[in-house]
Motif scaffolding. Sequence first.
Motif, mmCIF file in Angstrom:
data_model
loop_
_atom_site.group_PDB
_atom_site.id
_atom_site.type_symbol
_atom_site.label_atom_id
_atom_site.label_comp_id
_atom_site.label_asym_id
_atom_site.label_seq_id
_atom_site.Cartn_x
_atom_site.Cartn_y
_atom_site.Cartn_z
ATOM 1 N N GLY A 1 0.965 -1.210 -0.065
ATOM 2 C CA GLY A 1 -0.053 0.017 0.092
ATOM 3 C C GLY A 1 0.885 1.220 0.030
ATOM 4 N N ASP A 2 0.616 2.011 -0.862
ATOM 5 C CA ASP A 2 1.366 3.366 -1.031
ATOM 6 C C ASP A 2 0.466 4.812 -1.004
ATOM 7 N N SER A 3 0.849 5.634 0.001
ATOM 8 C CA SER A 3 -0.120 6.737 0.158
ATOM 9 C C SER A 3 0.760 7.905 0.601
ATOM 10 N N GLY B 1 2.176 8.706 -11.171
ATOM 11 C CA GLY B 1 1.548 7.569 -10.543
ATOM 12 C C GLY B 1 2.284 6.373 -11.059
ATOM 13 N N HIS B 2 1.764 5.403 -10.656
ATOM 14 C CA HIS B 2 2.371 3.883 -11.220
ATOM 15 C C HIS B 2 1.691 2.632 -10.470
ATOM 16 N N GLY B 3 1.788 1.607 -11.393
ATOM 17 C CA GLY B 3 1.039 0.447 -10.865
ATOM 18 C C GLY B 3 1.753 -0.107 -9.603
ATOM 19 N N ILE C 1 -3.494 0.947 -8.836
ATOM 20 C CA ILE C 1 -2.593 2.142 -9.339
ATOM 21 C C ILE C 1 -2.424 3.070 -8.319
ATOM 22 N N ALA C 2 -1.110 3.718 -7.846
ATOM 23 C CA ALA C 2 -0.962 4.727 -7.141
ATOM 24 C C ALA C 2 -1.094 6.055 -7.802
ATOM 25 N N ILE C 3 -2.240 6.692 -7.499
ATOM 26 C CA ILE C 3 -2.362 7.964 -8.180
ATOM 27 C C ILE C 3 -1.885 8.902 -7.236
ATOM 28 N N GLU C 4 -0.922 9.911 -7.823
ATOM 29 C CA GLU C 4 -0.461 10.702 -7.019
ATOM 30 C C GLU C 4 -0.184 12.336 -7.780
ATOM 31 N N PRO C 5 -0.789 13.196 -7.826
ATOM 32 C CA PRO C 5 -0.342 14.437 -8.118
ATOM 33 C C PRO C 5 0.324 15.357 -7.365
ATOM 34 N N PHE D 1 -0.457 14.482 -2.989
ATOM 35 C CA PHE D 1 -1.484 13.656 -2.280
ATOM 36 C C PHE D 1 -1.419 12.428 -3.097
ATOM 37 N N GLU D 2 -1.562 11.218 -2.452
ATOM 38 C CA GLU D 2 -1.647 9.901 -3.161
ATOM 39 C C GLU D 2 -2.468 8.853 -2.429
ATOM 40 N N HIS D 3 -2.924 8.281 -3.193
ATOM 41 C CA HIS D 3 -3.777 6.949 -2.671
ATOM 42 C C HIS D 3 -3.524 5.683 -3.788
HETATM 43 MG MG MG Z 1 4.015 5.845 -5.168
#
Ligand code: MG
Length: 250
Positions: A105-107, A168-170, A198-202, A231-233
């Motif tokens: 998990g990446d946030s 972002g990334h898988g 996917i980790a979405i991270e603007p 910010f990332e989820h």
């Molecule tokens: Mg990330």
Amino acid sequence: MINRKSREEIKLMRHAGHIVALVHQEMKKVVEPGISTKELDNIAMKIIKENHAVPTFLGYSGFPACICTSINEQVVHGIPSEDVKVKDGDIISIDVGATFHGLVGDSAWSYAVGNVSDDIKRLMKATEEALYAGIEQMRVGNVLDDISGAVEDVAVKYGYGIVRQYGGHGVGHVMHEEPFLYNYRVGDKTPIKQGYAIAIEPMLNMGVDEVTVAADEWTVSTIDKKPSAHFEHTVVATEEGPQIMTKLME
Ligand code: MG
Ligand code: MG
């Protein structure tokens, strides 16, 4: 190849994401003027270990800590240090990764330290809004460019720079899997399929897009020294729509 996560893998990712969310819950409480970024790292490490997970970042490409702490003009990948204490008016991005039974998990979240300026508040609001606009597009049948475009549109609406070199990334069995996800339109028509994670991270900048890497080979900062927010989820595309892994489980 973009791998699709099974029901069992998604369950484990949700658990990993819950642990990441526990860390953020605590960060929100303890981030205040005077705390060092090393203290934040120690707290994160304790929570991750107490929950029988592994700090994903520690040792990743040689990274020396279990969170990234990036203050003000620093965008991402700041290294925690006893010598770095946050002060009133700062903005700090804290990026956390936890691996639970082999799933990641990446946030990341940006926190205001004490009282921040209205300009910083607006930057944080915009970047969080960009994250959720991107998440909303993480739907089976959409393409990757739909997510990128949604993030870009929010950045443009507010007039902020978009970090181009990072995105972002898988995510899943390792922190960085395919695909790479741009935070602006590139015309990527890769279809989003059920089970993609996917980790979405603007990463939005108050000033220009351009960033530079420090001599420590990690810390990324804006070239104009204006603040940046992040910010990332970690999100999974399901038949029921986008599901955020990195939040507290009910
Ligand atoms: Mg990330
Ligand atoms: Mg991250």
